[in-house]
Design a protein around this motif. Structure first.
Motif, PDB file in Angstrom:
ATOM      1  N   ALA A  51       0.828  -1.205   0.000  1.00 20.77           N
ATOM      2  CA  ALA A  51       0.000   0.000   0.000  1.00 20.77           C
ATOM      3  C   ALA A  51       0.864   1.256   0.000  1.00 20.77           C
ATOM      4  O   ALA A  51       0.532   2.257  -0.652  1.00 20.77           O
ATOM      5  N   ILE A  52       1.975   1.206   0.705  1.00 20.83           N
ATOM      6  CA  ILE A  52       2.887   2.349   0.722  1.00 20.83           C
ATOM      7  C   ILE A  52       3.497   2.558  -0.650  1.00 20.83           C
ATOM      8  O   ILE A  52       3.592   3.689  -1.147  1.00 20.83           O
ATOM      9  N   ALA A  53       3.907   1.474  -1.287  1.00 22.71           N
ATOM     10  CA  ALA A  53       4.469   1.587  -2.640  1.00 22.71           C
ATOM     11  C   ALA A  53       3.451   2.173  -3.599  1.00 22.71           C
ATOM     12  O   ALA A  53       3.767   3.048  -4.423  1.00 22.71           O
ATOM     13  N   SER A  54       2.206   1.714  -3.495  1.00 20.05           N
ATOM     14  CA  SER A  54       1.155   2.226  -4.371  1.00 20.05           C
ATOM     15  C   SER A  54       0.924   3.712  -4.137  1.00 20.05           C
ATOM     16  O   SER A  54       0.786   4.492  -5.089  1.00 20.05           O
ATOM     17  N   GLN A  55       0.891   4.117  -2.880  1.00 17.30           N
ATOM     18  CA  GLN A  55       0.678   5.527  -2.559  1.00 17.30           C
ATOM     19  C   GLN A  55       1.828   6.390  -3.085  1.00 17.30           C
ATOM     20  O   GLN A  55       1.624   7.551  -3.484  1.00 17.30           O
ATOM     21  N   ALA A  56       3.028   5.830  -3.072  1.00 19.92           N
ATOM     22  CA  ALA A  56       4.195   6.566  -3.563  1.00 19.92           C
ATOM     23  C   ALA A  56       4.285   6.566  -5.078  1.00 19.92           C
ATOM     24  O   ALA A  56       5.098   7.306  -5.650  1.00 19.92           O
ATOM     25  N   GLY A  57       3.476   5.736  -5.726  1.00 17.20           N
ATOM     26  CA  GLY A  57       3.499   5.685  -7.186  1.00 17.20           C
ATOM     27  C   GLY A  57       4.651   4.894  -7.756  1.00 17.20           C
ATOM     28  O   GLY A  57       5.094   5.151  -8.882  1.00 17.20           O
ATOM     29  N   VAL A  58       5.141   3.918  -6.981  1.00 11.31           N
ATOM     30  CA  VAL A  58       6.230   3.068  -7.460  1.00 11.31           C
ATOM     31  C   VAL A  58       5.831   1.610  -7.269  1.00 11.31           C
ATOM     32  O   VAL A  58       4.857   1.296  -6.579  1.00 11.31           O
ATOM     33  N   GLY A  59       6.586   0.714  -7.867  1.00  9.03           N
ATOM     34  CA  GLY A  59       6.322  -0.707  -7.714  1.00  9.03           C
ATOM     35  C   GLY A  59       6.916  -1.258  -6.436  1.00  9.03           C
ATOM     36  O   GLY A  59       7.787  -0.651  -5.812  1.00  9.03           O
ATOM     37  N   THR A  60       6.443  -2.440  -6.048  1.00  9.54           N
ATOM     38  CA  THR A  60       6.972  -3.054  -4.832  1.00  9.54           C
ATOM     39  C   THR A  60       8.445  -3.417  -4.975  1.00  9.54           C
ATOM     40  O   THR A  60       9.191  -3.397  -3.994  1.00  9.54           O
ATOM     41  N   GLY A  61       8.865  -3.711  -6.209  1.00  8.12           N
ATOM     42  CA  GLY A  61      10.273  -4.009  -6.423  1.00  8.12           C
ATOM     43  C   GLY A  61      11.142  -2.804  -6.090  1.00  8.12           C
ATOM     44  O   GLY A  61      12.222  -2.945  -5.491  1.00  8.12           O
ATOM     45  N   THR A  62      10.687  -1.613  -6.463  1.00 12.23           N
ATOM     46  CA  THR A  62      11.424  -0.391  -6.132  1.00 12.23           C
ATOM     47  C   THR A  62      11.481  -0.196  -4.633  1.00 12.23           C
ATOM     48  O   THR A  62      12.516   0.177  -4.067  1.00 12.23           O
ATOM     49  N   LEU A  63      10.357  -0.452  -3.958  1.00 11.94           N
ATOM     50  CA  LEU A  63      10.339  -0.306  -2.500  1.00 11.94           C
ATOM     51  C   LEU A  63      11.375  -1.222  -1.856  1.00 11.94           C
ATOM     52  O   LEU A  63      12.154  -0.782  -1.003  1.00 11.94           O
TER      53      LEU A  63
END
Length: 220
Positions: A51-63
Motif C-alpha cells: 500500500a505504501i508503494a502504491s501511494q508513492a506511485g512506485v512498484g513493490t520491487g522499487t520499494l
C-alpha cells in the motif's frame, strides 16, 4: 576476443548515470513521504508495504530495493521525523526566549515520541535499536545545546547543566509515560524538568509561558 557487456544504464558513469541516481533519490523520498503518512494514520503502525508503494506511485520491487525490510523503512521514517524535530529547535530559539523555546521544543519532541511509539517498538524488536538510540541521543544533544547556552548567557537557564543531562531527563519522562501515561502527564513532568533547569529567581514554566509564548507554542 569478445567485448565486455555494457553496464546497466543505472550503473553507467556520466550523463546516463546521473538521471538514474536522481530518479532513485526521488523514489526514495516519495516512499518515505508515503510511509510517514501511512504510519501516522494507522494505529499500531501496521501498514501493508504494498500500500505504501502504491501511494508513492512506485512498484513493490522499487520499494524493496530501497528498503529490504519493514524495519529498514521504519528506520528511514524515524530518521526523517527526527530531522524535523531537531531542525525545529533553532526555529523556536529564533522566536522565543531560550527557556520558553526549550519548553516548546520538548513538547515537539514529546509529540514525536507519542506518534512514533509503535515504530520505535518495532525497531526495538529487531537489530536496529543499537544503531538508532545512540544516534538519536546525539542529535537531541546537538539540537538543545544552543538553547541551553543562550539560556545560560541570558540568565534564564542554569549554566551548570549539561546537554546530556537534559537528554537523560527527557528519556526518563518519555519512557515512564509511554505505556500508561497521558500527554497531560508528560507535559506536567516536562514543566518540572524546565523549572529545575531555571535559576531560582527566573520564575516557573507557567509564568514564563504566559508571558512569552502563545497557546499553540508547538508550531515552530
Amino acid at each position: 576476443m569478445s567485448q565486455p557487456e555494457p553496464a546497466p544504464a543505472g550503473q553507467r558513469p556520466g550523463a546516463a548515470g546521473r538521471p538514474a541516481r536522481a530518479d532513485a533519490r526521488r523514489n526514495r523520498e516519495k516512499l518515505i513521504t508515503a510511509a510517514r503518512a501511512a504510519f501516522a494514520a494507522a494505529p499500531g503502525g501496521q501498514v501493508a508495504l504494498e500500500a505504501i508503494a502504491s501511494q508513492a506511485g512506485v512498484g513493490t520491487g522499487t520499494l524493496y530495493r530501497h528498503f529490504p525490510t519493514r524495519e529498514a523503512l521504519i528506520e528511514a521514517v524515524h530518521a526523517a521525523e527526527l530531522d524535523d524535530v531537531t531542525a525545529s529547535a533553532s526555529v523556536l530559539l529564533g522566536r522565543f526566549p531560550p527557556d520558553v523555546a526549550l519548553r516548546a521544543w520538548m513538547d515537539r519532541y514529546a509529540t514525536f515520541w507519542e506518534t512514533k511509539h509503535a515504530m520505535l517498538g518495532t525497531l526495538r524488536a529487531g537489530s536496529a535499536p543499537g544503531r538508532i538510540s545512540p544516534s538519536t541521543r546525539e542529535r537531541v544533544i546537538t539540537a538543545i545545546t544552543p538553547i541551553l547556552a543562550c539560556g545560560a548567557e541570558a540568565g534564564l537557564l542554569r549554566a551548570d547543566v549539561r546537554p546530556d543531562d537534559v537528554a537523560g531527563l527527557l528519556l526518563g519522562v518519555f519512557l515512564s509515560t509511554a505505556a500508561s501515561g497521558t500527554p497531560e502527564e508528560a507535559g506536567r513532568l516536562l514543566d518540572l524538568v524546565v523549572d529545575a533547569l531555571r535559576p531560582q529567581d527566573a520564575g516557573t514554566t507557567e509564568d514564563r509561558a504566559s508571558q512569552e509564548a502563545p497557546a499553540d507554542r508547538l508550531s515552530p
